[in-house]
Design a protein around this motif. Structure first.
Motif, PDB file in Angstrom:
ATOM      1  N   SER A  29      44.755  41.163   6.641  1.00  0.00           N
ATOM      2  CA  SER A  29      43.224  40.991   6.493  1.00  0.00           C
ATOM      3  C   SER A  29      42.900  39.411   5.777  1.00  0.00           C
ATOM      4  O   SER A  29      43.900  39.049   4.901  1.00  0.00           O
ATOM      5  CB  SER A  29      42.623  41.897   5.658  1.00  0.00           C
ATOM      6  N   THR A  30      42.162  38.707   6.078  1.00  0.00           N
ATOM      7  CA  THR A  30      41.806  37.487   5.614  1.00  0.00           C
ATOM      8  C   THR A  30      40.371  37.630   4.902  1.00  0.00           C
ATOM      9  O   THR A  30      39.605  38.138   5.281  1.00  0.00           O
ATOM     10  CB  THR A  30      41.389  36.444   6.883  1.00  0.00           C
ATOM     11  N   GLN A  31      40.685  37.161   3.642  1.00  0.00           N
ATOM     12  CA  GLN A  31      39.518  37.287   2.815  1.00  0.00           C
ATOM     13  C   GLN A  31      38.666  36.281   2.899  1.00  0.00           C
ATOM     14  O   GLN A  31      38.664  35.129   2.978  1.00  0.00           O
ATOM     15  CB  GLN A  31      39.989  37.184   1.249  1.00  0.00           C
ATOM     16  N   ASN A  32      37.162  36.491   2.673  1.00  0.00           N
ATOM     17  CA  ASN A  32      36.018  35.640   3.092  1.00  0.00           C
ATOM     18  C   ASN A  32      35.792  35.176   1.568  1.00  0.00           C
ATOM     19  O   ASN A  32      36.131  35.672   0.444  1.00  0.00           O
ATOM     20  CB  ASN A  32      34.790  36.450   3.384  1.00  0.00           C
ATOM     21  N   ASN A  33      35.219  33.892   1.527  1.00  0.00           N
ATOM     22  CA  ASN A  33      34.952  33.092   0.449  1.00  0.00           C
ATOM     23  C   ASN A  33      33.315  32.460   0.730  1.00  0.00           C
ATOM     24  O   ASN A  33      32.972  32.235   1.630  1.00  0.00           O
ATOM     25  CB  ASN A  33      35.530  32.091   0.095  1.00  0.00           C
ATOM     26  N   GLY A  34      32.523  32.990  -0.323  1.00  0.00           N
ATOM     27  CA  GLY A  34      31.355  32.269  -0.132  1.00  0.00           C
ATOM     28  C   GLY A  34      30.175  33.097   0.274  1.00  0.00           C
ATOM     29  O   GLY A  34      30.759  34.462   0.600  1.00  0.00           O
ATOM     30  N   SER A  35      28.814  33.017   0.223  1.00  0.00           N
ATOM     31  CA  SER A  35      27.927  33.914   0.632  1.00  0.00           C
ATOM     32  C   SER A  35      27.157  33.427   1.805  1.00  0.00           C
ATOM     33  O   SER A  35      26.390  34.076   2.448  1.00  0.00           O
ATOM     34  CB  SER A  35      26.946  34.424  -0.403  1.00  0.00           C
ATOM     35  N   GLY A  36      27.066  32.096   2.075  1.00  0.00           N
ATOM     36  CA  GLY A  36      26.135  31.568   2.970  1.00  0.00           C
ATOM     37  C   GLY A  36      24.720  31.203   2.706  1.00  0.00           C
ATOM     38  O   GLY A  36      23.832  30.910   3.280  1.00  0.00           O
ATOM     39  N   ALA A  37      24.386  31.268   1.257  1.00  0.00           N
ATOM     40  CA  ALA A  37      23.246  31.185   0.820  1.00  0.00           C
ATOM     41  C   ALA A  37      22.634  29.660   0.501  1.00  0.00           C
ATOM     42  O   ALA A  37      23.814  28.908   0.624  1.00  0.00           O
ATOM     43  CB  ALA A  37      22.749  32.040  -0.532  1.00  0.00           C
ATOM     44  N   ALA A  38      21.574  29.587   0.979  1.00  0.00           N
ATOM     45  CA  ALA A  38      21.095  28.128   0.586  1.00  0.00           C
ATOM     46  C   ALA A  38      21.248  27.610  -0.965  1.00  0.00           C
ATOM     47  O   ALA A  38      21.117  28.242  -1.795  1.00  0.00           O
ATOM     48  CB  ALA A  38      19.718  27.741   0.984  1.00  0.00           C
ATOM     49  N   HIS A  39      21.587  26.373  -1.078  1.00  0.00           N
ATOM     50  CA  HIS A  39      21.624  25.907  -2.431  1.00  0.00           C
ATOM     51  C   HIS A  39      20.717  24.718  -2.580  1.00  0.00           C
ATOM     52  O   HIS A  39      20.330  24.252  -1.873  1.00  0.00           O
ATOM     53  CB  HIS A  39      23.063  25.157  -2.588  1.00  0.00           C
ATOM     54  N   PRO A  40      20.134  24.704  -3.811  1.00  0.00           N
ATOM     55  CA  PRO A  40      19.208  23.849  -4.341  1.00  0.00           C
ATOM     56  C   PRO A  40      19.503  22.574  -4.028  1.00  0.00           C
ATOM     57  O   PRO A  40      20.916  21.984  -4.578  1.00  0.00           O
ATOM     58  CB  PRO A  40      18.578  24.057  -5.493  1.00  0.00           C
ATOM     59  N   ILE A  41      18.834  21.308  -3.607  1.00  0.00           N
ATOM     60  CA  ILE A  41      19.191  20.097  -3.784  1.00  0.00           C
ATOM     61  C   ILE A  41      18.173  19.289  -4.362  1.00  0.00           C
ATOM     62  O   ILE A  41      18.000  17.985  -4.168  1.00  0.00           O
ATOM     63  CB  ILE A  41      19.384  19.692  -2.146  1.00  0.00           C
ATOM     64  N   THR A  42      17.262  19.800  -5.297  1.00  0.00           N
ATOM     65  CA  THR A  42      16.147  19.225  -5.911  1.00  0.00           C
ATOM     66  C   THR A  42      16.804  18.341  -7.119  1.00  0.00           C
ATOM     67  O   THR A  42      17.400  18.897  -7.931  1.00  0.00           O
ATOM     68  CB  THR A  42      15.236  20.138  -6.572  1.00  0.00           C
ATOM     69  N   GLN A  43      16.269  16.957  -7.306  1.00  0.00           N
ATOM     70  CA  GLN A  43      16.799  16.360  -8.536  1.00  0.00           C
ATOM     71  C   GLN A  43      16.110  16.743  -9.652  1.00  0.00           C
ATOM     72  O   GLN A  43      15.011  17.601  -9.483  1.00  0.00           O
ATOM     73  CB  GLN A  43      16.500  14.804  -8.143  1.00  0.00           C
ATOM     74  N   PRO A  44      16.510  16.434 -10.842  1.00  0.00           N
ATOM     75  CA  PRO A  44      15.797  16.825 -11.829  1.00  0.00           C
ATOM     76  C   PRO A  44      14.373  16.015 -11.757  1.00  0.00           C
ATOM     77  O   PRO A  44      14.193  14.918 -11.320  1.00  0.00           O
ATOM     78  CB  PRO A  44      16.597  15.880 -13.157  1.00  0.00           C
ATOM     79  N   THR A  45      13.477  16.749 -12.040  1.00  0.00           N
ATOM     80  CA  THR A  45      11.917  16.561 -11.567  1.00  0.00           C
ATOM     81  C   THR A  45      10.759  16.889 -12.415  1.00  0.00           C
ATOM     82  O   THR A  45      10.930  17.841 -13.339  1.00  0.00           O
ATOM     83  CB  THR A  45      11.613  17.117 -10.416  1.00  0.00           C
ATOM     84  N   GLY A  46       9.739  16.009 -12.863  1.00  0.00           N
ATOM     85  CA  GLY A  46       8.887  16.257 -13.567  1.00  0.00           C
ATOM     86  C   GLY A  46       7.563  16.183 -12.721  1.00  0.00           C
ATOM     87  O   GLY A  46       7.547  15.446 -11.910  1.00  0.00           O
ATOM     88  N   VAL A  47       6.748  17.070 -12.768  1.00  0.00           N
ATOM     89  CA  VAL A  47       5.426  17.421 -12.011  1.00  0.00           C
ATOM     90  C   VAL A  47       4.105  16.524 -12.675  1.00  0.00           C
ATOM     91  O   VAL A  47       3.873  17.113 -13.833  1.00  0.00           O
ATOM     92  CB  VAL A  47       5.003  18.748 -11.945  1.00  0.00           C
ATOM     93  N   MET A  48       3.531  15.709 -11.797  1.00  0.00           N
ATOM     94  CA  MET A  48       2.287  14.898 -12.111  1.00  0.00           C
ATOM     95  C   MET A  48       1.327  14.903 -11.085  1.00  0.00           C
ATOM     96  O   MET A  48       1.883  15.025  -9.974  1.00  0.00           O
ATOM     97  CB  MET A  48       2.423  13.621 -12.720  1.00  0.00           C
ATOM     98  N   ASN A  49       0.254  14.578 -11.264  1.00  0.00           N
ATOM     99  CA  ASN A  49      -0.810  14.232  -9.997  1.00  0.00           C
ATOM    100  C   ASN A  49      -0.388  12.784  -9.727  1.00  0.00           C
ATOM    101  O   ASN A  49      -0.001  12.016 -10.436  1.00  0.00           O
ATOM    102  CB  ASN A  49      -2.146  14.388 -10.445  1.00  0.00           C
ATOM    103  N   LYS A  50      -0.681  12.652  -8.273  1.00  0.00           N
ATOM    104  CA  LYS A  50      -0.617  11.432  -7.498  1.00  0.00           C
ATOM    105  C   LYS A  50      -2.205  11.140  -7.208  1.00  0.00           C
ATOM    106  O   LYS A  50      -2.848  11.863  -6.624  1.00  0.00           O
ATOM    107  CB  LYS A  50       0.243  11.614  -6.250  1.00  0.00           C
ATOM    108  N   ILE A  51      -2.554   9.915  -7.794  1.00  0.00           N
ATOM    109  CA  ILE A  51      -3.991   9.347  -7.242  1.00  0.00           C
ATOM    110  C   ILE A  51      -3.791   8.243  -6.737  1.00  0.00           C
ATOM    111  O   ILE A  51      -2.827   7.404  -6.868  1.00  0.00           O
ATOM    112  CB  ILE A  51      -4.702   9.359  -8.685  1.00  0.00           C
ATOM    113  N   ILE A  52      -4.903   8.036  -5.800  1.00  0.00           N
ATOM    114  CA  ILE A  52      -4.767   6.473  -5.117  1.00  0.00           C
ATOM    115  C   ILE A  52      -6.016   5.996  -5.241  1.00  0.00           C
ATOM    116  O   ILE A  52      -6.983   6.525  -5.504  1.00  0.00           O
ATOM    117  CB  ILE A  52      -4.897   7.136  -3.532  1.00  0.00           C
ATOM    118  N   LYS A  53      -5.963   4.643  -5.322  1.00  0.00           N
ATOM    119  CA  LYS A  53      -7.402   3.782  -5.473  1.00  0.00           C
ATOM    120  C   LYS A  53      -7.940   3.723  -4.406  1.00  0.00           C
ATOM    121  O   LYS A  53      -7.768   3.316  -3.382  1.00  0.00           O
ATOM    122  CB  LYS A  53      -6.803   2.429  -6.058  1.00  0.00           C
ATOM    123  N   LEU A  54      -9.444   4.107  -4.425  1.00  0.00           N
ATOM    124  CA  LEU A  54     -10.290   4.004  -3.293  1.00  0.00           C
ATOM    125  C   LEU A  54     -10.811   2.671  -2.963  1.00  0.00           C
ATOM    126  O   LEU A  54     -10.885   1.723  -3.788  1.00  0.00           O
ATOM    127  CB  LEU A  54     -11.442   5.100  -3.647  1.00  0.00           C
TER     128      LEU A  54
END
Length: 230
Positions: free
Chosen positions: A205-230
């Motif tokens: 028998s050949t043993q499996n490795n891994g689960s196939g789940a998605a992995h995060p690729i988000t960089q270290p991030t801080g959340v702010m609003n984005k505003i645009i000059k009208l």
């Protein structure tokens, strides 16, 4: 803060990070991809510039331009800035066409395909195995029709030996016998042995490795609003 924002004057289209939940004044708007409809004096200048630029961030069914949609996104510098593409952000490499102003793309998680996986090994378990043999024994049959041998004899004439005038002599009678061989006719018939070798599972028998789940690729991030000059 309001004086700093007012400093931008007629810099219509400038986008800033903003730490507060609402725009600082009516001269600014949030960047959430909304349409700038006609007849609104506060947005007329930005609306005209977006239309003149060819709707770089899209438009709705009424040909109203959309402002950039900064929800959950970070912005990258235009890859063709200055007229020459740097090739640092491409559709093939990052899923975003960095040479198109207003292009969007990317994801916060990714599931690797087989082609994207690094080379690796799998452990193999081999408990060993054997094959069983079945032998019911067997016999051979013999056919013997019987046979004979023929004998041929040759009778030669008498011969007499003695000296002349001697009434007593020696008589000799010669017989020649020939024995002729005959085939025996015996046959030995073959018989199937009946031996069977049974297959056996290897147990490998050949043993499996891994689960196939998605992995995060988000960089270290801080959340702010984005505003645009009208």
């Amino acid at each position: 803060m309001s004086k700093l924002l007012d400093f931008w004057g007629d810099m219509t289209g400038v986008v800033l990070d903003y730490a507060l939940p609402t725009p600082p004044s009516s001269a600014w708007a949030m960047c959430y991809g909304q349409a700038l409809v006609a007849g609104v004096p506060e947005t007329a200048a930005l609306r005209k510039k977006l239309i003149d630029a060819g709707f770089p961030h899209g438009k709705n069914g009424n040909n109203d331009p959309l402002v950039p949609d900064g929800r959950g996104r970070v912005f990258a510098g235009w890859d063709s800035m200055g007229g020459t593409a740097a090739g640092r952000l491409t559709t093939a490499g990052g899923g975003v066409n960095g040479a198109a102003l207003g292009a969007v793309g990317g994801a916060q998680a990714h599931t690797l395909t087989a082609a994207q996986m690094p080379q690796h090994n799998h452990a193999v378990t081999d408990p060993g195995h054997s094959h069983s043999v079945y032998d019911p024994t067997h016999t051979h049959s013999v056919y013997d029709p019987g046979h004979t041998h023929s004998i041929t004899t040759t009778d030669t004439a008498d011969t007499t030996t003695g000296s002349p005038g001697n009434a007593q002599g020696t008589a000799n009678r010669i017989f020649n016998a020939n024995v002729t061989a005959s085939a025996t006719g015996v046959s030995i018939y073959g018989a199937a042995t009946g031996v069977s070798i049974y297959a056996s599972g290897t147990g490998i028998s050949t043993q499996n490795n891994g689960s196939g789940a998605a992995h995060p690729i988000t960089q270290p991030t801080g959340v702010m609003n984005k505003i645009i000059k009208l």
